[in-house]
Write a protein that holds these residues in place. Structure first.
Motif, mmCIF file in Angstrom:
data_model
loop_
_atom_site.group_PDB
_atom_site.id
_atom_site.type_symbol
_atom_site.label_atom_id
_atom_site.label_comp_id
_atom_site.label_asym_id
_atom_site.label_seq_id
_atom_site.Cartn_x
_atom_site.Cartn_y
_atom_site.Cartn_z
ATOM 1 N N GLY A 2 2.143 -8.687 -15.771
ATOM 2 C CA GLY A 2 3.038 -7.656 -16.508
ATOM 3 C C GLY A 2 3.046 -6.409 -15.472
ATOM 4 N N ASP A 3 2.291 -6.277 -14.513
ATOM 5 C CA ASP A 3 2.381 -4.946 -13.866
ATOM 6 C C ASP A 3 3.842 -4.522 -13.185
ATOM 7 O OD1 ASP A 3 -0.137 -5.552 -14.002
ATOM 8 O OD2 ASP A 3 -0.910 -5.102 -11.703
ATOM 9 N N GLU A 4 4.034 -3.458 -12.982
ATOM 10 C CA GLU A 4 4.979 -2.879 -12.715
ATOM 11 C C GLU A 4 5.353 -2.587 -11.294
ATOM 12 O OE1 GLU A 4 8.166 -2.225 -14.219
ATOM 13 O OE2 GLU A 4 7.033 -2.859 -16.309
ATOM 14 N N PRO A 5 6.432 -2.547 -10.597
ATOM 15 C CA PRO A 5 6.597 -2.671 -9.098
ATOM 16 C C PRO A 5 5.724 -1.621 -8.458
ATOM 17 C CG PRO A 5 8.640 -2.976 -10.142
ATOM 18 C CD PRO A 5 7.923 -2.534 -11.286
ATOM 19 N N GLY A 6 5.709 -0.399 -8.867
ATOM 20 C CA GLY A 6 4.794 0.699 -8.139
ATOM 21 C C GLY A 6 3.383 0.290 -7.980
ATOM 22 N N ALA A 7 2.855 -0.435 -9.340
ATOM 23 C CA ALA A 7 1.524 -0.804 -9.146
ATOM 24 C C ALA A 7 1.178 -2.007 -8.488
ATOM 25 C CB ALA A 7 0.962 -0.887 -10.958
ATOM 26 N N ILE A 8 2.374 -2.780 -8.478
ATOM 27 C CA ILE A 8 2.143 -4.143 -7.505
ATOM 28 C C ILE A 8 1.871 -3.713 -6.204
ATOM 29 C CG2 ILE A 8 3.298 -5.963 -6.719
ATOM 30 C CD1 ILE A 8 4.536 -6.636 -9.559
ATOM 31 N N LEU A 9 2.904 -2.848 -5.770
ATOM 32 C CA LEU A 9 2.669 -2.292 -4.093
ATOM 33 C C LEU A 9 1.400 -1.652 -4.116
ATOM 34 C CD1 LEU A 9 6.454 -1.255 -3.509
ATOM 35 C CD2 LEU A 9 5.237 -3.562 -2.918
ATOM 36 N N ALA A 10 1.090 -0.970 -4.898
ATOM 37 C CA ALA A 10 -0.169 -0.183 -4.650
ATOM 38 C C ALA A 10 -1.634 -1.133 -4.613
ATOM 39 C CB ALA A 10 -0.676 0.864 -5.904
ATOM 40 N N ALA A 11 -1.422 -2.265 -5.123
ATOM 41 C CA ALA A 11 -2.479 -3.371 -5.196
ATOM 42 C C ALA A 11 -2.411 -3.885 -3.845
ATOM 43 C CB ALA A 11 -2.475 -4.057 -6.505
ATOM 44 N N LEU A 12 -1.303 -4.313 -3.534
ATOM 45 C CA LEU A 12 -1.373 -4.864 -2.268
ATOM 46 C C LEU A 12 -1.569 -4.076 -0.763
ATOM 47 C CD1 LEU A 12 2.383 -6.956 -2.361
ATOM 48 C CD2 LEU A 12 0.135 -7.484 -2.984
ATOM 49 N N ASN A 13 -1.078 -2.695 -1.136
ATOM 50 C CA ASN A 13 -1.677 -1.724 -0.149
ATOM 51 C C ASN A 13 -3.132 -1.829 0.113
ATOM 52 O OD1 ASN A 13 -1.094 0.597 1.944
ATOM 53 N ND2 ASN A 13 -2.375 1.600 0.032
ATOM 54 N N ARG A 14 -4.018 -1.580 -1.160
ATOM 55 C CA ARG A 14 -5.354 -1.857 -1.064
ATOM 56 C C ARG A 14 -5.897 -2.738 -0.591
ATOM 57 N NH1 ARG A 14 -4.042 0.631 -6.165
ATOM 58 N NH2 ARG A 14 -4.613 -1.296 -7.092
ATOM 59 N N MET A 15 -5.195 -4.053 -0.564
ATOM 60 C CA MET A 15 -5.564 -5.299 -0.202
ATOM 61 C C MET A 15 -5.648 -5.154 1.218
ATOM 62 S SD MET A 15 -4.254 -9.360 -1.169
ATOM 63 C CE MET A 15 -2.853 -9.077 -0.271
ATOM 64 N N LEU A 16 -4.530 -4.772 1.718
ATOM 65 C CA LEU A 16 -4.399 -4.636 3.302
ATOM 66 C C LEU A 16 -5.435 -3.712 3.971
ATOM 67 C CD1 LEU A 16 -0.669 -5.297 4.252
ATOM 68 C CD2 LEU A 16 -2.439 -6.816 4.254
ATOM 69 N N CYS A 17 -5.518 -2.588 3.007
ATOM 70 C CA CYS A 17 -6.266 -1.566 3.917
ATOM 71 C C CYS A 17 -7.878 -1.848 3.895
ATOM 72 C CB CYS A 17 -6.237 -0.146 3.000
ATOM 73 S SG CYS A 17 -4.638 0.519 3.098
ATOM 74 N N ARG A 18 -8.224 -2.893 3.088
ATOM 75 C CA ARG A 18 -9.529 -3.471 3.050
ATOM 76 C C ARG A 18 -9.837 -4.158 4.249
ATOM 77 N NH1 ARG A 18 -8.964 -3.766 -2.840
ATOM 78 N NH2 ARG A 18 -8.464 -5.878 -2.431
ATOM 79 N N ARG A 19 -9.091 -4.827 4.996
ATOM 80 C CA ARG A 19 -9.220 -5.466 6.054
ATOM 81 C C ARG A 19 -9.674 -4.893 7.268
ATOM 82 N NH1 ARG A 19 -4.446 -10.003 6.729
ATOM 83 N NH2 ARG A 19 -4.566 -10.670 4.472
#
Length: 222
Positions: free
Chosen positions: A72-89
């Motif tokens: 149920g996440d909205e597009p902006g929240a989805i992209l923010a989560a994907l961004n954090r995932m990549l930044c943790r690498r």
């Protein structure tokens, strides 16, 4: 590769082509996911580079976006989560993406972008880019935020999401490539019967860069 299907009242078509001159798979991907609410998540993304690392990241991003959209996440929240995932690498991995939640109930598209090319909207009056909400590429800044925009898509309109392999050419600015795609789709809209516009738009669109993977997604309400 071409795929056409109907998802929750939305006709969707995708054309995907791999690079001609490399044996390495790239990081281009798309998503057409029916949601429990009756909505549809539409997305296109591009992980920088080729090879196993890019392909693996692409699979992870696509799976994470699907999971978040179904939750149920909205597009902006989805992209923010994907961004954090990549930044943790530990190593830098960059990607761009655009995703939108289409609601057949009111024909609205709520969408966000992360450094990606603009969505094109084709209608009886022409083809133009949707206003671009702010949002930097994924993997740059863990605190980045991704704005959302909303537009009503009338019956008979086409929405187009694509990666840079569709519009990029060595001898021209990428904005020119986007304009060429818009011109191709305009011809498709003008010369096709309403039920054939999506197929014709996918068939007529020229590929910009044969040395890069290319993904073009077209969607229209039915």
């Amino acid at each position: 590769m071409a795929v056409r299907e109907q998802v929750n009242g939305v006709r969707v078509g995708v054309r995907y082509a791999v690079a001609d001159h490399t044996g390495d798979i790239g990081g281009d991907w798309y998503l057409t996911t029916p949601l429990p609410s009756g909505d549809v998540m539409l997305a296109v993304g591009d992980v920088m580079g080729h090879g196993r690392a890019a392909a693996a990241t692409m699979v992870q991003l696509r799976a994470a976006m699907t999971r978040l959209a179904l939750a149920g996440d909205e597009p902006g929240a989805i992209l923010a989560a994907l961004n954090r995932m990549l930044c943790r690498r530990p190593s830098t991995t960059l990607a761009t993406a655009v995703c939108g939640r289409f609601r057949p109930a009111d024909h609205s598209l709520t969408w966000s972008r992360a450094g990606h090319l603009p969505i094109l909207r084709a209608s009886a009056t022409g083809v133009s880019a949707l206003a671009q909400p702010s949002g930097m590429a994924l993997g740059v800044d863990p605190a980045a935020r991704y704005a959302t925009a909303r537009v009503v898509v009338d019956p008979g309109d086409l929405l187009l999401m694509y990666t840079d392999g569709v519009v990029e050419q060595r001898d021209q600015a990428i904005d020119q490539g986007v304009q060429h795609l818009a011109d191709d789709v305009r011809l498709a809209m003008r010369g096709s019967a309403p039920g054939e516009r999506l197929r014709t738009a996918l068939d007529i669109a020229r590929r910009g860069n044969p040395d890069d993977d290319a993904c073009l997604l077209a969607a229209e309400p039915v």
